[in-house]
Scaffold this motif. Structure first.
Motif, PDB file in Angstrom:
ATOM      1  N   GLY A   1       0.598  -1.203   0.130  1.00  0.00           N
ATOM      2  CA  GLY A   1       0.011   0.299  -0.091  1.00  0.00           C
ATOM      3  C   GLY A   1       0.953   1.128   0.042  1.00  0.00           C
ATOM      4  O   GLY A   1       0.300   2.559   0.161  1.00  0.00           O
TER       5      GLY A   1
ATOM      6  N   LEU B   1       0.517   4.426  -4.752  1.00  0.00           N
ATOM      7  CA  LEU B   1      -0.722   4.552  -4.970  1.00  0.00           C
ATOM      8  C   LEU B   1      -1.240   4.586  -6.317  1.00  0.00           C
ATOM      9  O   LEU B   1      -0.851   5.706  -7.022  1.00  0.00           O
ATOM     10  CB  LEU B   1      -1.451   5.821  -4.193  1.00  0.00           C
TER      11      LEU B   1
ATOM     12  N   ASP C   1      -3.783   5.344  -8.086  1.00  0.00           N
ATOM     13  CA  ASP C   1      -4.406   6.322  -8.595  1.00  0.00           C
ATOM     14  C   ASP C   1      -3.837   7.597  -8.854  1.00  0.00           C
ATOM     15  O   ASP C   1      -4.084   8.544  -9.528  1.00  0.00           O
ATOM     16  CB  ASP C   1      -5.740   6.756  -7.489  1.00  0.00           C
TER      17      ASP C   1
ATOM     18  N   THR D   1      -6.794  12.449   0.742  1.00  0.00           N
ATOM     19  CA  THR D   1      -7.299  10.994   1.290  1.00  0.00           C
ATOM     20  C   THR D   1      -6.730  10.142   2.221  1.00  0.00           C
ATOM     21  O   THR D   1      -5.480  10.455   2.674  1.00  0.00           O
ATOM     22  CB  THR D   1      -7.603  10.168  -0.182  1.00  0.00           C
ATOM     23  N   LYS D   2      -7.243   9.207   2.560  1.00  0.00           N
ATOM     24  CA  LYS D   2      -6.642   8.325   3.597  1.00  0.00           C
ATOM     25  C   LYS D   2      -6.575   6.723   2.977  1.00  0.00           C
ATOM     26  O   LYS D   2      -7.296   6.345   2.157  1.00  0.00           O
ATOM     27  CB  LYS D   2      -7.364   7.933   4.926  1.00  0.00           C
ATOM     28  N   THR D   3      -5.517   5.905   3.277  1.00  0.00           N
ATOM     29  CA  THR D   3      -5.270   4.674   2.747  1.00  0.00           C
ATOM     30  C   THR D   3      -4.827   3.712   3.761  1.00  0.00           C
ATOM     31  O   THR D   3      -4.330   4.244   5.068  1.00  0.00           O
ATOM     32  CB  THR D   3      -4.205   4.802   1.574  1.00  0.00           C
ATOM     33  N   LYS D   4      -4.607   2.508   3.696  1.00  0.00           N
ATOM     34  CA  LYS D   4      -4.015   1.478   4.661  1.00  0.00           C
ATOM     35  C   LYS D   4      -2.638   1.298   4.040  1.00  0.00           C
ATOM     36  O   LYS D   4      -2.536   0.812   3.067  1.00  0.00           O
ATOM     37  CB  LYS D   4      -4.851   0.285   4.649  1.00  0.00           C
ATOM     38  N   CYS D   5      -1.740   1.363   4.887  1.00  0.00           N
ATOM     39  CA  CYS D   5      -0.269   0.905   4.486  1.00  0.00           C
ATOM     40  C   CYS D   5       0.226  -0.062   5.665  1.00  0.00           C
ATOM     41  O   CYS D   5      -0.003  -0.096   6.710  1.00  0.00           O
ATOM     42  CB  CYS D   5       0.568   2.340   4.599  1.00  0.00           C
TER      43      CYS D   5
ATOM     44  N   TYR E   1      -1.231  -3.229   9.267  1.00  0.00           N
ATOM     45  CA  TYR E   1      -1.804  -2.266   8.463  1.00  0.00           C
ATOM     46  C   TYR E   1      -2.263  -0.971   9.375  1.00  0.00           C
ATOM     47  O   TYR E   1      -2.692  -1.266  10.386  1.00  0.00           O
ATOM     48  CB  TYR E   1      -3.129  -2.400   7.888  1.00  0.00           C
TER      49      TYR E   1
ATOM     50  N   GLU F   1      -3.806   3.121   9.327  1.00  0.00           N
ATOM     51  CA  GLU F   1      -4.382   4.192   8.533  1.00  0.00           C
ATOM     52  C   GLU F   1      -3.261   5.203   8.254  1.00  0.00           C
ATOM     53  O   GLU F   1      -2.672   5.955   8.965  1.00  0.00           O
ATOM     54  CB  GLU F   1      -5.622   4.745   9.352  1.00  0.00           C
TER      55      GLU F   1
END
Length: 1313
Positions: A408, A411, A413, A672-676, A682, A684
């Motif tokens: 993750g 990204l 996107d 935005t937020k993602t999971k790494c 994992y 946030e």
């Protein structure tokens, strides 16, 4: 936008800085009004445009002016102020061998000098020796000869004497044969070749003959003539020749590219200042940009970029530049001044020219991932730009980029849709996860079947991907430590300046591993090389050779030459429009101690002139300061020699001011937020866009900052601050990590492997820095290692073949002999063959490692170094006719060099002088060097102790010792896997798993080997029963030599990196009968066993396994000297052919890889003339794949000397395999002044007189396969396709990054000791 009128732009114009890289072209532009525009486009996109830099300029001009500029029309240039560019055109042409067709013009007798080079092979464990092809297509040998005048010459030759530019006197032994040269040039011209490289002996100082050749060639119509004396007038024919070839090969390519680029603009960019970046970090006008100074044109911009935006702007600390792209990772250093090297090798071509010390240390994001024998392995193979990683959707392998995507940290996107075969797809996360799922199953299958495994449950995909990243980061830390600590700097006291597309994902982890507290990421990090071009100054350099002793007598000449060079630089920069206050001139002297090769380029700055110095600065003080810092000592009574005088002229262009960005008034807002995935699973992770952040914003990890296409990962416990210029400054916090236990963890296994090797490497750096002798300090003929409490080898560096495994026997002998008499503060010295020694000049210093509260040693460390003389009956301690060990020098079995912390100098001196008690023998002839080098070996061991104790404090003794065992077990597993594969292939081919072979020494003594392999256990018995008796002579080989040869052969056959330690030998039982020549009596002479018998043992092992034909099988040892001086060399020959490859000619093989002295240095320092050094064509054995040719080397003696030779393969030829013919045997001829020719045999010591010549013909390699058959026989075909190393050949499609820089040069030099 509104359309502009070109007339409105008359005062302010566009400025462009461009880096044309291998994959992408980056453009930085400043528009009228100060607006900054960035652009990135593919360097090659022929369906859309012909030239990427021109297209970038066209798009920006069209976009910013609103004026339509058709792609098929010349671009408007009247609105452009300047263009600055770095380009990989030269580098790519060199790597891909797509430069100009050229011919080499060289002194007669040296036709193959650049093919042979320094005679060392690039990869010591590759049986197929692959070296880059030479650049020239054909060779003209010029009938001419210039020889350095020698006051002690007894030849009485009458000839013209001429003074060279260095002040040295030269003798013209043969003027140029112009008529013959004309004929030869015409033949080359008629072949269509128009570019020449001219390299004549001693032209560095006396270039008259080269100029004659050049003038004639130009009159005949050759368009590019690169004279070595013009391109880079530095002593040493081979690197100067390579440099001239590179210039002739690349300059026409650059000229074509520049002409094509400029033709794409209206009026060919007339009135526009076009500058190109050189390898030294300075810009030069387009008309002065040439091939030999263009190799690092692109990367140099990145160094300038971080240097001028970080040091003394954001930090007072020195800076490490970390440029990690898709296909390579470059590391450099800046602390107020650019660090230059003056000789570096790129794509097999050694170039003498000032270059920034940029070290390519890894393959970047494209580094491939492997799971081998229970170990996580990253690189060195790379997926390259094509096919690229799995996620690029072009059928590529798993890479570091895939690991980051899987976790993750990348990204999709935020990336352009340019992937897949149609180049319009996004990054393919699904394909990456699928590939990792498959690899994870493979990992778990292995781990769950291993009872020692710490994972009693299966690893997840994320844990596997994370493991590979941790291993990759540790692998990249090793060369960064080497770059800094080699020069006496503390790595942790640096700032990490990170740029390149992939660096931001790894920066926090790497900084933490290195103990650094700060990471700096410039806002233009994705295009920093381009931005660096905008910041750079224009540079003109002038340099000339010198041969003066630095002192009052030479100051007037030195000052006069510096003044002349300054005048030249000033004039060149003034003509380019620079005013006096913009020009800075800096003089340098290239200085070294007399009798050494370690020259340092020393500036006058920082050391004002005194009454006892040059008027341009106290260069002596500069030299002594740097020598003390890098090496820890100086040599007060030794003369300092000036090799070269250099002036660097800098025309300051004025550093661009980076505008401030608005200051933050609130908290940063995430996009935005993602999971790494991190160590704790994992988390946030907030995602920010750099362009939306303001000065003063603080971002706490975990977080991701997107900067264009670059991803900056802020790890947990780290904090990023946005500076007033919009750059990112990351503070590295301490992070709590899970305690590592002693149970086997595959990820920790790889990390400990790197840590253990790093200890051995850092010991080596201390030894090299503090030693005084040429052998250890400059030839790097040493090994350092760490051992377990039982004396078993854990890690060894560098990998000198004849040292592999041998030191283990030495350490175990001390444990067995001294037992409880090994105390803290003791250091043991040993060299005796019965105590694990190889030959007497290799002195091994062993130190026990004690840890608080433990009575017995917990580890041992050792440093083995080759001492040039330790007494005996001949200088150099390499007597050709010794029959007793005492004739070979001082002997030590278990000598306490240091006892209870006190260095035993008196007892040591007495022991080193002991050989003088024997008839015809002398004590050591280099006592001071012996003592100094032994002190350096003790210092290296002290470093090892400190590093091991630090590791124990970090992890605990139980964990460190457990991983020592795990790593030895891993090596054992790798060897067992290989033996199982060999057993299966052998059984299928022959119906048995028993292998046999025999070969002979020139005395007629045989070496017989039978190998019994267990297919089930993956074990083998190497039985030398039947080998001949101890020899009355010195080609007996201590047992340790055979162990080294076996480890070397096993590593060659494994075909990939495995830890070389005790574990390699665990599956091997070795049977050597007492009293045979491989395990002789204690008093047997052994000096030839180390250098000659070791080669025959390798021949026999490889013959038994039928891997390849025999290589030359000799090191061809040659010494000459008298009471004033002595010289020793080993000489190359032919390599054996194998299934699918021809043997390389003119190269060292197997148990040696020693570089040879350059012809000009040889003649400069010793009373000889080198008449010839070339391939002996046709000496390699014929075969479907032919053996490599040996060489012919002829020396003319200028005075009475003693000549000694110690060689083999003068009686028995190197064998061929599967119908391949044997290589030619060697021949040693003495040609007296009256032309009487005498065959000296394989071993001899003889007095030679002035006018005598020694002609050495070295053996060729054996052929492989029947030369008269078009196809392999069934048996051979079966062997070719089923043997173990077939896999290596199948991997040919994978790229390997091209290493470069001082760290790589040091490694190559180590492996050629």
């Amino acid at each position: 936008m509104a359309k502009m009128d070109l007339n409105d732009l008359s005062d302010e114009k566009f400025e462009f800085a461009i880096d044309r890289g291998g994959t992408f072209t980056d453009v930085w532009a400043r528009c009228p009004g100060g607006k900054i525009v960035e652009m990135k486009l593919l360097s090659e996109d022929p369906s859309n445009y012909s030239d990427a830099p021109r297209e970038g300029i066209r798009r920006i001009l069209e976009q910013e002016t609103g004026i339509e500029m058709p792609i098929d029309q010349p671009v408007e240039s009247s609105i452009i102020e300047w263009i600055r560019m770095g380009t990989t055109v030269a580098t790519n042409a060199l790597l891909e061998r797509k430069g100009e067709r050229i011919a080499l013009v060289v002194t007669k007798g040296f036709k193959d000098i650049l093919h042979i080079g320094n005679q060392a092979r690039p990869k010591i464990f590759d049986l197929e020796i692959v070296t880059p092809e030479v650049l020239y297509e054909t060779v003209i040998e010029v009938e001419e000869r210039v020889v350095l005048h020698n006051e002690k010459c007894e030849l009485g030759k009458k000839c013209e004497k001429v003074q060279g530019t260095t002040g040295e006197q030269f003798e013209i032994w043969q003027p140029i044969n112009i008529e013959r040269l004309k004929e030869d040039l015409k033949v080359v011209y008629d072949m269509g070749i128009r570019s020449l490289a001219v390299v004549l002996m001693h032209a560095y100082s006396l270039g008259d003959h080269e100029r004659e050749v050049g003038q004639l060639a130009k009159e005949m119509g050759f368009t590019q003539v690169s004279l070595s004396s013009d391109v880079m007038p530095m002593v040493r024919m081979v690197p100067r020749g390579y440099t001239a070839c590179a210039d002739a090969y690349l300059t026409p390519c650059i000229n074509r590219y520049v002409t094509g680029f400029m033709s794409g603009f209206r009026d060919h960019l007339q009135g526009v200042r076009v500058l190109f970046m050189q390898s030294d970090g300075g810009l030069t006008p387009v008309g002065k940009f040439n091939g030999s100074r263009a190799i690092l044109s692109g990367p140099a911009g990145g160094v300038v970029g971080y240097a001028l935006t970080t040091y003394q702007r954001e930090t007072e600390s020195p800076v490490i530049g970390f440029d990690m792209g898709g296909t390579s990772t470059d590391v450099s250093r800046y602390a107020g001044h650019y660090e230059h090297v003056f000789e570096t090798t790129t794509a097999g071509i050694t170039i003498q020219a000032p270059q920034l010390d940029i070290n390519t240390v890894a393959a970047g994001g494209g580094s491939m991932l492997f799971f081998r024998s229970g170990m996580f392995v990253v690189g060195p193979e790379s997926a390259g730009a094509h096919p690229g990683p799995v996620c690029y959707k072009k059928g590529g392998p798993l890479t570091i980029t895939d690991a980051n995507l899987c976790l993750g940290r990348l990204l999709p996107d935020f990336f352009p849709k340019i992937f897949g075969h149609s180049e319009n797809d996004p990054l393919d996360t699904k394909a990456t996860v699928k590939a990792f799922t498959k690899l994870t199953k493979e990992v778990n299958k292995y781990l769950l079947s291993n009872p020692d495994n710490a994972h009693n449950k299966a690893m997840s995909i994320e844990e596997v991907a994370m493991g590979f990243l941790r291993v990759a980061n540790e692998a990249m830390c090793r060369p960064i430590r080497a770059l800094t600590e080699a020069r006496g700097y503390d790595t942790s006291r640096h700032v990490l300046a990170c740029f390149g597309g992939a660096g931001g994902q790894h920066a926090c982890s790497i900084a933490r591993s290195l103990g650094m507290k700060t990471v700096f990421v410039h806002r233009y990090a994705g295009i920093l090389s381009a931005y660096g071009m905008a910041l750079a100054d224009v540079v003109h350099e002038a340099q000339e050779p010198c041969a003066a002793t630095y002192g009052k007598d030479s100051f007037p000449r030195i000052d006069e030459r510096i003044d002349e060079l300054k005048k030249d630089c000033y004039q060149q920069l003034h003509e380019q429009g620079f005013k006096k206050d913009q020009i800075h001139l800096e003089p340098y002297l290239h200085l070294r101690y007399r009798g050494t090769d370690c020259a340092l380029m020393c500036p006058g700055r920082g050391n004002p002139a005194t009454e006892d110095s040059s008027k341009h600065g106290d260069f002596r003080a500069s030299f002594l300061d740097r020598y003390q810092r890098e090496f820890g000592f100086t040599i007060p009574e030794r003369d300092i020699i000036v090799d070269d005088i250099r002036v660097r002229g800098v025309g300051s262009t004025g550093v661009l001011d980076q505008p401030d960005i608005p200051h933050a008034t609130g908290e940063p807002v995430s996009k935005t937020k993602t999971k790494c995935y991190f160590e704790d699973g994992y988390l946030e992770t907030s995602v920010y866009l750099l362009e939306e952040l303001q000065a003063g914003h603080k971002i706490h990890g975990p977080a991701i900052i997107m900067n264009g296409n670059s991803t900056i990962l802020i790890e947990p416990a780290c904090e990023a601050v946005i500076t007033r210029h919009g750059d990112v400054k990351i503070h590295i916090g301490d992070v709590k990590t899970d305690k590592v236990g002693p149970e086997l963890n595959a990820i920790q296994l790889s990390i400990f492997s790197h840590r253990f090797m790093s200890i051995a490497e850092q010991m080596g750096r201390v030894l090299q820095r503090t030693a005084i002798s040429t052998n250890i300090k400059e030839r790097l003929d040493f090994s350092c290692a760490m051992f377990g409490p039982d004396g078993g080898l854990v890690a060894n560096a560098p990998h000198i073949p004849v040292h592999l495994g041998a030191m283990q026997e030495t350490v175990q002998y001390q444990i067995k002999t001294l037992g409880s008499d090994i105390h803290e503060g003791d250091v043991i010295l040993s060299n005796h063959p019965c105590a694990g020694g190889s030959h007497l000049p290799d002195l091994t210093v062993i130190t026990p490692v004690f840890f608080k509260g433990i009575e017995k040693p917990v580890f041992f460390v050792a440093a083995r170094g080759h001492h040039a003389d330790i007494g005996g009956d001949t200088p150099g301690s390499m007597p050709p006719h010794s029959t007793h060990i005492m004739q070979e020098g001082a002997v030590f079995k278990s000598f306490k060099l240091v006892e209870a912390g006190k260095f035993q100098e008196e007892a040591l001196t007495e022991a080193l002088m002991e050989p003088r008690k024997y008839p015809g023998c002398s004590g050591t002839r280099n006592l001071n060097d012996n003592i100094s080098d032994l002190r350096a070996q003790v210092a290296a061991c002290r470093k090892g102790i400190d590093l091991i104790c630090g590791l124990i404090e970090e992890y605990g003794l139980d964990v460190v010792q457990a991983y020592m065992t795990h790593i030895q077990t891993n090596a054992e597993v790798a060897v067992r896997d290989m033996l199982k594969e060999i057993a299966a292939a052998t059984k299928e081919r022959t119906g048995t798993t028993r292998l046999q072979a025999e070969d002979f020494m020139d005395t007629g003594s045989n070496i017989r080997l039978s190998v019994e392999i267990s297919e089930k256990e993956g074990s083998a018995v190497f039985d030398f029963t039947g080998t001949g008796h101890e020899i009355f002579g010195n080609t007996n080989a201590p047992r340790a030599i055979t162990l080294s040869a076996i480890i070397y052969c096993l590593r060659c056959m494994v075909g990939h990196d495995v830890p070389l330690n005790q574990g390699c030998l665990n599956p091997i039982q070795i049977v050597i009968p007492k009293g045979c020549l491989l395990d002789p009596s204690n008093d047997a002479a052994v000096v030839g066993g180390n250098v000659e018998t070791s080669q025959r043992v390798v021949d026999v092992i490889l013959k038994a396994f039928a891997v390849c034909a025999a290589s030359q099988g000799s090191m061809n040892n040659l010494t000459f000297g008298d009471g004033d001086s002595g010289y020793y060399e080993t000489v190359a020959g032919g390599a054996g052919a194998g299934p699918g490859w021809h043997g390389r000619g003119g190269v060292h093989t197997h148990m040696t890889n020693t570089r040879i002295t350059d012809p000009e240095i040889l003649e400069k320092r010793y009373p000889v003339v080198l008449n010839c050094f070339s391939l002996n064509h046709g000496s390699g054995g014929r075969g479907k794949y032919s053996g490599g040719d040996g060489v012919m080397r002829e020396l003319l003696f200028r005075k009475r000397l003693t000549l000694s030779i110690l060689t083999e393969r003068r009686v028995f030829r190197p064998y061929g395999l599967f119908g391949g013919e044997a290589g030619q045997r060697g021949l040693n001829l003495l040609i007296h002044a009256d032309d009487r020719v005498v065959n000296l045999g394989s071993k001899c010591s003889v007095t030679v007189s002035a006018g005598d010549r020694f002609r050495l013909l070295t053996p060729g390699g054996g052929g492989y396969g029947d030369p008269d058959e078009d196809h392999l026989s069934d048996q051979e075909h079966d062997h070719d396709h089923k043997m173990f190393f077939k896999k290596r050949r199948a991997d040919k499609g994978h790229h390997k990054y091209a290493e470069k820089g001082s760290v790589h040069a040091y490694k190559m030099k180590q492996e050629s000791a």
